[in-house]
Design an enzyme around this catalytic site. Structure first.
Site, PDB file in Angstrom:
ATOM      1  N   LYS A 220       0.737  -1.044  -0.003  1.00 37.39           N
ATOM      2  CA  LYS A 220       0.119  -0.198   0.052  1.00 37.39           C
ATOM      3  C   LYS A 220       0.925   1.201   0.059  1.00 37.39           C
ATOM      4  CE  LYS A 220      -3.481   2.257   2.670  1.00 37.39           C
ATOM      5  NZ  LYS A 220      -4.558   2.117   3.760  1.00 37.39           N
ATOM      6  N   ARG A 230     -10.990   9.860   2.174  1.00 37.44           N
ATOM      7  CA  ARG A 230     -10.844  10.589   3.534  1.00 37.44           C
ATOM      8  C   ARG A 230     -11.891  11.258   3.616  1.00 37.44           C
ATOM      9  NH1 ARG A 230      -4.109  11.060   3.019  1.00 37.44           N
ATOM     10  NH2 ARG A 230      -3.882   8.783   3.399  1.00 37.44           N
ATOM     11  N   LYS A 243       1.344   9.700   5.865  1.00 37.43           N
ATOM     12  CA  LYS A 243       1.562   8.256   6.325  1.00 37.43           C
ATOM     13  C   LYS A 243       2.775   7.757   5.891  1.00 37.43           C
ATOM     14  CE  LYS A 243      -3.524   8.172   7.067  1.00 37.43           C
ATOM     15  NZ  LYS A 243      -4.723   7.259   6.759  1.00 37.43           N
ATOM     16  N   GLU A 259       7.579  -6.900   1.011  1.00 36.76           N
ATOM     17  CA  GLU A 259       6.335  -6.853   1.877  1.00 36.76           C
ATOM     18  C   GLU A 259       5.309  -7.897   1.475  1.00 36.76           C
ATOM     19  OE1 GLU A 259       5.423  -4.907   4.166  1.00 36.76           O
ATOM     20  OE2 GLU A 259       6.313  -2.920   4.185  1.00 36.76           O
ATOM     21  N   LYS A 274      -2.227  -1.479  -3.953  1.00 43.85           N
ATOM     22  CA  LYS A 274      -3.181  -0.310  -3.639  1.00 43.85           C
ATOM     23  C   LYS A 274      -2.176   0.985  -3.711  1.00 43.85           C
ATOM     24  CE  LYS A 274      -6.171   2.089  -0.212  1.00 43.85           C
ATOM     25  NZ  LYS A 274      -6.266   1.635   1.060  1.00 43.85           N
ATOM     26  N   SER A 300     -10.318   5.644  -4.354  1.00 46.14           N
ATOM     27  CA  SER A 300     -11.374   6.797  -4.683  1.00 46.14           C
ATOM     28  C   SER A 300     -10.957   7.782  -5.760  1.00 46.14           C
ATOM     29  CB  SER A 300     -11.710   7.482  -2.884  1.00 46.14           C
ATOM     30  OG  SER A 300     -10.147   8.062  -2.642  1.00 46.14           O
ATOM     31  N   TYR A 339     -15.249   1.066  -6.527  1.00 43.94           N
ATOM     32  CA  TYR A 339     -16.377   1.824  -6.397  1.00 43.94           C
ATOM     33  C   TYR A 339     -17.269   1.777  -7.619  1.00 43.94           C
ATOM     34  CZ  TYR A 339     -13.396   3.659  -2.553  1.00 43.94           C
ATOM     35  OH  TYR A 339     -12.661   3.428  -1.437  1.00 43.94           O
TER      36      TYR A 339
END
Ligand SMILES: NCC(=O)CCC(=O)O
Ligand SMILES: [Mg+2]
Length: 352
Positions: A220, A230, A243, A259, A274, A300, A339
Site C-alpha cells: 500500500k 478521507r 503516512k 512486503e 493499492k 477513491s 467503487y
C-alpha cells in the site's frame, strides 16, 4: 459511425470495391486481420472482466434510512446500516461476490487511541451482522486499521509524534476479532504496520476463526489518490501530517515484493496492491513472482477522476470504467476493489 472513403471503417471484412488499389506493401503478417470484426476480436481476446472479479466497497454511517452523497465521489453515498443491507441485496442480484465495509465514525466517538475500532457493537460490526443475517452467502470483507476511529486520522497509535508499531498491532488484533465475531469473512489489514498479518492470524486461530481469510493490503503506497476516501470517512480534516513512515514510497518496486513475501509468510491468503492505475507494474510483478490470489484497489481518487471527467463530458465514462477494470485483469489481478463495482456489474449483465 465514422465514414471513410464512402464506407464504414469498422466493416473491414465487407467486400472490397472493384476500384480498390492492389496492395502495395508485400506483407505476409498483417496483425489487423485478427481485429477485422467483433466476432474475430472476441475469438482472440486474452482477458475478460466478469462480476466474479469485483469487490464493492461501501461506506456506512450512523442513522436510519439515509443515503448521503460523498461530494468528491459522484455516485457514491454514505449509507445507514439498513441502506447498506439494500446495497448488499443489489450486490447479490448483480452476482458481485463480496462487499467491503468502511465506517464514517461520529467525531464524538473518535479518540487518540481509536477505541471505537474494538467496540463489538461499532458501525462495521452492526453492518456485518445485519448483512449476514439477510445474505449469508454474500462475502463480507472488513478493513482493519485505526484511521476511521482516531482523532488524528492515522492508522496507528502515536507517541511523541511517532507511530507505535507493536502497540498498534495489539489493537488491530482486537479489532479483527470483533469483526470476525460479528461474522466477517475476510479480514483486510490496511494499516501497513510490520508483523500485523502474523499477529492477526494467530489471534484468529486462537479464537477458533480458522476459516476467516486474510487479504493483506501488502503493498500500500502513500498516495495522493486517497483524498476522496478521507472525505467519505471524515478523516480528511483531522489528519495531521502524512503516512509516509508506514505506507510505501511510490518510487519503490522491489520493496513491494519484500512486503508481499512477508505477508504471505505470515499467513495472508490473498494479497493486495493499492492504489491501482499508477501501480499496474507492481500488480504484474507480484502476480508473476508469487502466483498468489492478487487483488488491486482502484481507489477513491481514481474513481473520482473518471467520474468527474465523465460528468463534464470529457470522456466516455462507461468505456473508461470498463477499460480501467480490464487493465487490472491484464496486469494480472484476480480481483478488483472498486467503487464502480455495481455499474460495471450492470454493464456486464446487459452484455450477457
Ligand atoms: N483502507 C482503505 C482505503 O484507504 C481506501 C482508499 C481509497 O479508496 O482512496
Ligand atoms: Mg508489511
Amino acid at each position: 459511425m465514422a465514414i471513410k472513403f464512402g464506407r464504414p471503417i469498422e466493416m473491414r471484412d465487407a467486400p472490397r470495391p472493384k476500384t480498390a488499389l492492389a496492395p502495395s506493401l508485400d506483407l505476409v503478417v498483417r496483425p489487423r486481420r485478427n481485429r477485422k470484426s467483433e466476432w474475430a476480436r472476441r475469438l482472440v481476446r486474452e482477458n475478460v472482466l466478469t462480476a466474479d472479479d469485483l469487490i464493492w466497497p461501501l461506506f456506512v454511517v450512523d442513522g436510519h434510512n439515509k443515503r448521503t452523497p460523498v461530494a468528491s465521489m459522484p455516485g457514491v453515498d454514505r449509507l445507514t446500516v439498513d441502506q447498506a443491507v439494500r446495497d448488499a441485496e443489489r450486490a447479490m442480484k448483480l452476482n458481485i461476490p463480496c462487499i467491503a465495509l468502511f465506517p464514517y465514525t461520529e467525531p464524538s466517538l473518535r479518540d487518540e487511541f481509536g477505541s471505537e475500532a474494538t467496540n463489538a457493537d461499532n458501525l462495521v460490526c452492526q453492518s456485518v451482522r445485519a448483512i449476514k443475517k439477510e445474505f449469508p452467502n454474500l462475502g463480507v470483507l472488513c478493513d482493519v486499521a485505526l484511521d476511521p476511529f482516531t482523532s488524528h486520522g492515522h492508522d496507528g497509535l502515536i507517541e511523541d509524534g511517532k507511530i507505535l508499531n507493536d502497540e498498534t498491532v495489539a489493537v488491530l488484533v482486537r479489532q479483527a476479532l470483533v469483526q470476525a465475531e460479528a461474522g466477517c469473512d475476510i479480514i483486510a489489514p490496511s494499516d501497513m504496520m510490520d508483523g500485523r498479518v502474523g499477529a492477526i492470524r494467530e489471534g484468529l486461530d486462537a479464537a477458533g476463526f480458522l476459516d476467516v481469510q486474510i487479504m493483506s493490503y501488502a503493498a500500500k503506497y502513500a498516495s495522493a489518490f486517497y483524498g476522496p476516501f478521507r472525505d467519505a470517512i471524515g478523516s480528511a480534516k483531522t489528519l495531521t501530517g502524512d503516512k509516509r513512515t508506514y505506507q510505501m514510497d511510490s518510487a519503490n518496486s522491489d520493496e513491494a515484493l519484500r512486503e508481499v513475501e512477508l505477508d504471505i509468510a505470515e499467513g495472508a491468503d490473498m494479497v493486495m496492491v493499492k492504489p491501482g492505475m499508477p501501480y499496474l507494474d507492481i500488480v504484474r510483478r507480484v502476480k508473476d513472482t508469487f502466483a498468489m490470489p492478487t487483488f488491486v484497489y482502484q481507489v477513491s481518487g481514481e474513481y473520482a477522476m473518471i467520474a468527474a471527467a465523465s460528468g463534464n463530458g470529457w470522456i466516455d465514462g462507461e468505456r473508461a470504467m470498463m477499460e480501467s477494470l480490464l487493465g487490472f485483469k491484464r496486469a494480472g489481478a484476480d480481483g478488483i476493489l472498486t467503487y464502480f463495482a455495481p455499474q460495471a456489474a450492470e454493464k456486464l449483465k446487459q452484455q450477457g
